[in-house]
Design a protein around this motif. Structure first.
Motif, PDB file in Angstrom:
ATOM      1  N   LEU A  45       0.854  -1.185   0.000  1.00 61.11           N
ATOM      2  CA  LEU A  45       0.000   0.000   0.000  1.00 61.11           C
ATOM      3  C   LEU A  45       0.889   1.234   0.000  1.00 61.11           C
ATOM      4  CD1 LEU A  45      -2.706  -0.984   2.652  1.00 61.11           C
ATOM      5  CD2 LEU A  45      -2.919  -1.010   0.176  1.00 61.11           C
ATOM      6  N   VAL A  46       0.599   2.174  -0.892  1.00 62.31           N
ATOM      7  CA  VAL A  46       1.365   3.416  -0.988  1.00 62.31           C
ATOM      8  C   VAL A  46       0.396   4.571  -0.849  1.00 62.31           C
ATOM      9  CG1 VAL A  46       2.841   4.851  -2.447  1.00 62.31           C
ATOM     10  CG2 VAL A  46       3.091   2.356  -2.485  1.00 62.31           C
ATOM     11  N   VAL A  57      -6.061   2.910   6.373  1.00 62.69           N
ATOM     12  CA  VAL A  57      -6.972   2.067   7.155  1.00 62.69           C
ATOM     13  C   VAL A  57      -8.173   1.658   6.306  1.00 62.69           C
ATOM     14  CG1 VAL A  57      -8.578   2.061   9.114  1.00 62.69           C
ATOM     15  CG2 VAL A  57      -6.259   2.917   9.403  1.00 62.69           C
ATOM     16  N   ALA A  58      -8.678   2.570   5.483  1.00 61.23           N
ATOM     17  CA  ALA A  58      -9.830   2.265   4.634  1.00 61.23           C
ATOM     18  C   ALA A  58      -9.499   1.225   3.571  1.00 61.23           C
ATOM     19  CB  ALA A  58     -10.344   3.539   3.976  1.00 61.23           C
ATOM     20  N   MET A  59      -8.235   1.130   3.171  1.00 58.71           N
ATOM     21  CA  MET A  59      -7.834   0.165   2.152  1.00 58.71           C
ATOM     22  C   MET A  59      -7.689  -1.256   2.689  1.00 58.71           C
ATOM     23  SD  MET A  59      -7.644   1.419  -0.839  1.00 58.71           S
ATOM     24  CE  MET A  59      -6.803   0.028  -1.582  1.00 58.71           C
ATOM     25  N   LEU A  60      -7.368  -1.397   3.956  1.00 61.30           N
ATOM     26  CA  LEU A  60      -7.084  -2.717   4.516  1.00 61.30           C
ATOM     27  C   LEU A  60      -8.225  -3.716   4.325  1.00 61.30           C
ATOM     28  CD1 LEU A  60      -5.184  -1.664   7.759  1.00 61.30           C
ATOM     29  CD2 LEU A  60      -4.206  -2.453   5.598  1.00 61.30           C
ATOM     30  N   VAL A  71       2.133  -6.667   2.344  1.00 59.82           N
ATOM     31  CA  VAL A  71       3.540  -6.817   2.723  1.00 59.82           C
ATOM     32  C   VAL A  71       4.095  -5.548   3.360  1.00 59.82           C
ATOM     33  CG1 VAL A  71       4.000  -8.624   1.035  1.00 59.82           C
ATOM     34  CG2 VAL A  71       4.376  -6.227   0.414  1.00 59.82           C
ATOM     35  N   GLY A  72       3.375  -4.444   3.233  1.00 65.36           N
ATOM     36  CA  GLY A  72       3.826  -3.211   3.857  1.00 65.36           C
ATOM     37  C   GLY A  72       2.989  -2.028   3.430  1.00 65.36           C
ATOM     38  N   CYS A  73       3.177  -0.944   4.151  1.00 64.93           N
ATOM     39  CA  CYS A  73       2.550   0.332   3.835  1.00 64.93           C
ATOM     40  C   CYS A  73       3.668   1.365   3.763  1.00 64.93           C
ATOM     41  CB  CYS A  73       1.549   0.744   4.915  1.00 64.93           C
ATOM     42  SG  CYS A  73       0.160  -0.375   5.122  1.00 64.93           S
ATOM     43  N   GLU A  74       3.722   2.083   2.668  1.00 62.56           N
ATOM     44  CA  GLU A  74       4.744   3.104   2.487  1.00 62.56           C
ATOM     45  C   GLU A  74       4.073   4.452   2.260  1.00 62.56           C
ATOM     46  OE1 GLU A  74       7.920   2.574   3.005  1.00 62.56           O
ATOM     47  OE2 GLU A  74       7.574   0.430   3.275  1.00 62.56           O
ATOM     48  N   VAL A  75       4.724   5.490   2.740  1.00 63.49           N
ATOM     49  CA  VAL A  75       4.191   6.838   2.663  1.00 63.49           C
ATOM     50  C   VAL A  75       5.244   7.740   2.031  1.00 63.49           C
ATOM     51  CG1 VAL A  75       3.359   8.774   4.043  1.00 63.49           C
ATOM     52  CG2 VAL A  75       2.772   6.441   4.704  1.00 63.49           C
ATOM     53  N   ILE A  76       4.820   8.593   1.100  1.00 63.25           N
ATOM     54  CA  ILE A  76       5.741   9.520   0.447  1.00 63.25           C
ATOM     55  C   ILE A  76       6.018  10.708   1.367  1.00 63.25           C
ATOM     56  CG2 ILE A  76       6.159  10.938  -1.604  1.00 63.25           C
ATOM     57  CD1 ILE A  76       5.861   7.934  -2.271  1.00 63.25           C
ATOM     58  N   SER A  84       2.696   5.524  14.131  1.00 66.18           N
ATOM     59  CA  SER A  84       3.628   4.437  13.854  1.00 66.18           C
ATOM     60  C   SER A  84       2.948   3.134  13.457  1.00 66.18           C
ATOM     61  CB  SER A  84       4.535   4.179  15.076  1.00 66.18           C
ATOM     62  OG  SER A  84       3.738   3.801  16.178  1.00 66.18           O
ATOM     63  N   ALA A  85       1.647   3.042  13.626  1.00 70.21           N
ATOM     64  CA  ALA A  85       0.959   1.802  13.283  1.00 70.21           C
ATOM     65  C   ALA A  85      -0.480   2.095  12.885  1.00 70.21           C
ATOM     66  CB  ALA A  85       0.977   0.833  14.459  1.00 70.21           C
ATOM     67  N   ILE A  86      -1.005   1.263  11.995  1.00 68.75           N
ATOM     68  CA  ILE A  86      -2.422   1.334  11.649  1.00 68.75           C
ATOM     69  C   ILE A  86      -3.022  -0.046  11.874  1.00 68.75           C
ATOM     70  CG2 ILE A  86      -2.150   3.205   9.980  1.00 68.75           C
ATOM     71  CD1 ILE A  86      -2.303   1.120   7.761  1.00 68.75           C
ATOM     72  N   GLU A  87      -4.307  -0.089  12.089  1.00 66.25           N
ATOM     73  CA  GLU A  87      -4.983  -1.361  12.382  1.00 66.25           C
ATOM     74  C   GLU A  87      -6.212  -1.502  11.517  1.00 66.25           C
ATOM     75  OE1 GLU A  87      -7.495  -2.877  16.105  1.00 66.25           O
ATOM     76  OE2 GLU A  87      -5.363  -2.629  16.546  1.00 66.25           O
ATOM     77  N   SER A  88      -6.408  -2.683  10.958  1.00 64.06           N
ATOM     78  CA  SER A  88      -7.565  -2.960  10.130  1.00 64.06           C
ATOM     79  C   SER A  88      -8.831  -2.999  10.982  1.00 64.06           C
ATOM     80  CB  SER A  88      -7.403  -4.287   9.419  1.00 64.06           C
ATOM     81  OG  SER A  88      -8.631  -4.672   8.805  1.00 64.06           O
TER      82      SER A  88
END
Length: 94
Positions: A45-46, A57-60, A71-76, A84-88
């Motif tokens: 997820l980017v 969170v809405a994408m999970l 496999v991961g979440c990356e932010v530009i 530091s963390a998101i939860e589904s």
């Protein structure tokens, strides 16, 4: 646009899910326009700009429902101030 360029630079496809309203008025993300994720497909997820984490969170749930493996979440650009963390909301996975 930045997410699509990230995918291009990684040599993979870039897709997105659109926000749609359910019959009860609730909102969720849904893969449309021919986009889909196969069961077991690895997903990165980017997000272009992270502020509250709401977009990620809405994408999970959409990725999880399709059977994708996140496999991961990356932010530009990180404007969260230290998130530091998101939860589904669907699975509780973080």
């Amino acid at each position: 646009m930045l997410a699509f360029e990230t995918a291009r630079q990684l040599g993979t496809r870039g897709i997105f899910a659109e926000e749609v309203a359910g019959s009860d008025g609730s909102k969720h993300r849904e893969f449309r326009r021919g986009f889909s994720i196969l069961k077991g497909e690895r997903v990165l997820l980017v997000d272009d700009i992270l502020t509250t984490g709401g977009s990620l969170v809405a994408m999970l749930p959409a990725v999880e429902a399709a059977g994708g493996e996140i496999v991961g979440c990356e932010v530009i650009v990180d404007r969260s101030g230290g998130l530091s963390a998101i939860e589904s909301p669907a699975s509780g996975r973080s």
